[in-house]
Scaffold this active site. Sequence first.
Site, short mmCIF file in Angstrom:
data_model
loop_
_atom_site.label_atom_id
_atom_site.label_comp_id
_atom_site.label_asym_id
_atom_site.label_seq_id
_atom_site.Cartn_x
_atom_site.Cartn_y
_atom_site.Cartn_z
CD GLN A 115 -2.39 1.48 2.70
OE1 GLN A 115 -1.87 0.97 3.70
NE2 GLN A 115 -3.42 2.28 2.78
CG ASP A 163 6.93 -6.53 -2.68
OD1 ASP A 163 6.66 -7.70 -2.34
OD2 ASP A 163 6.39 -5.54 -2.14
NE ARG A 185 3.03 -8.17 -2.11
CZ ARG A 185 2.26 -7.27 -1.49
NH1 ARG A 185 0.95 -7.38 -1.52
NH2 ARG A 185 2.78 -6.25 -0.86
CG ASP A 223 12.34 -13.51 0.85
OD1 ASP A 223 12.13 -12.73 1.79
OD2 ASP A 223 12.06 -14.73 0.88
CE1 TYR A 233 3.22 -4.33 11.68
CE2 TYR A 233 1.56 -3.22 13.01
CZ TYR A 233 2.45 -3.21 11.96
OH TYR A 233 2.56 -2.09 11.17
CE LYS A 255 6.00 -2.28 12.18
NZ LYS A 255 6.90 -2.11 11.02
CB ILE A 295 -1.52 4.50 5.75
CG1 ILE A 295 -0.35 4.64 6.73
CG2 ILE A 295 -1.31 5.36 4.50
CD1 ILE A 295 -0.13 6.04 7.31
C1 AKB Z 1 -2.21 -2.15 11.08
O1 AKB Z 1 -3.41 -1.90 11.24
O2 AKB Z 1 -1.69 -3.23 11.39
C2 AKB Z 1 -1.31 -1.07 10.51
C3 AKB Z 1 -0.65 -0.27 11.58
C4 AKB Z 1 -1.43 0.64 12.42
O3 AKB Z 1 0.54 -0.40 11.75
N1 AKB Z 1 -2.08 -0.22 9.65
#
Ligand code: AKB
Length: 314
Positions: A12, A34, A36, A53, A143, A147, A173
């Site tokens: 995106q 990428d 893809r 990759d 996730y 981070k 985003i």
């Molecule tokens: C998600 O929703 O996982 C992402 C983010 C907020 O990092 N858009």
Amino acid sequence: MRRILVTGSSGQIGSELVLALREKYDNDNVIASDIRPPQFKIQKRSGPFIVMDVLDKDSIPKIFDEYEIDTIFHLAAILSAKGENIPQTAWEVNIHGLFNILEFGRKHDIERIIWPSSIAAFGPTSPRENTPNDTILQPNTIYGISKVSGELLVSYYFKKYGLDARSMRLPGIISSEVLPGGGTTDYAVEMFYEAIKKKFYTCFLKGDTVLPMMYMPDCIRCMIDLLEAEPSKLKRHVYNVTAMSFSPGELAVEIKKHIPDFKIEYKPDFRQEIADSWPKTIDDSLAREEWGWNPSYDIVSMTKDMVFKLRKKL
Ligand code: AKB
């Protein structure tokens, strides 16, 4: 003139970032990569694309030899919702991918690396209103954990090796060109598409779930401005950034101003718990003070532009 490698260039953000970078730094100086193929024909035609990759650490130096890059935007990642379905792969891609890029950067004297972190770095124990830059970071998604670990790695590589890696904690985003994939904030983009195509949307979050958001033109500017910020102005490696905060209910009201017969229903799923662990509003004053971050779009101007662009496209 910079020579820039963009990983995750078919996603995106990458799809639009590559075009903006090519406009600023010239087509041949921006190498899209990428696993893809590019989703934008114009991206394919306008400059180099390579299949790469980020987990294949031997392929990255070959790209360096061929293109002599000095700057990297490392965007390849698995987002929050998808990450909960495949946590081991999310860790592998998000952490080992970043580690490979940082190692490559250190060994090849890469001048600057931009790597987006996320509001997902915060968790249920962080303040949820006006969340400060420096606060408790105890996320409970894979996730988010990747981070926070990535933020620490980026700072470590600077302290240990002097590698200039910079990061911003992106909110959701919103964009009209390429669909997001696997995120919790994806509902916002989906709502626009469904409002225009079917005048009806089933939202996977509750109507009053407020989350921080940003429109793509601001996101692109944010990334390029942080890249070009004078090192002497920056007092940290990771910055909160935001542009607006709203709930699905508030976005639906705004969309209805353009599509009066649009209807929405709410069927929260596992993503509700993720959204409930994230901030509602973000304090990005340090980004504003240190490198002049200042978004242009709010919910009103963003909605107007999205509806206009998607009506044309769909
Ligand atoms: C998600 O929703 O996982 C992402 C983010 C907020 O990092 N858009």
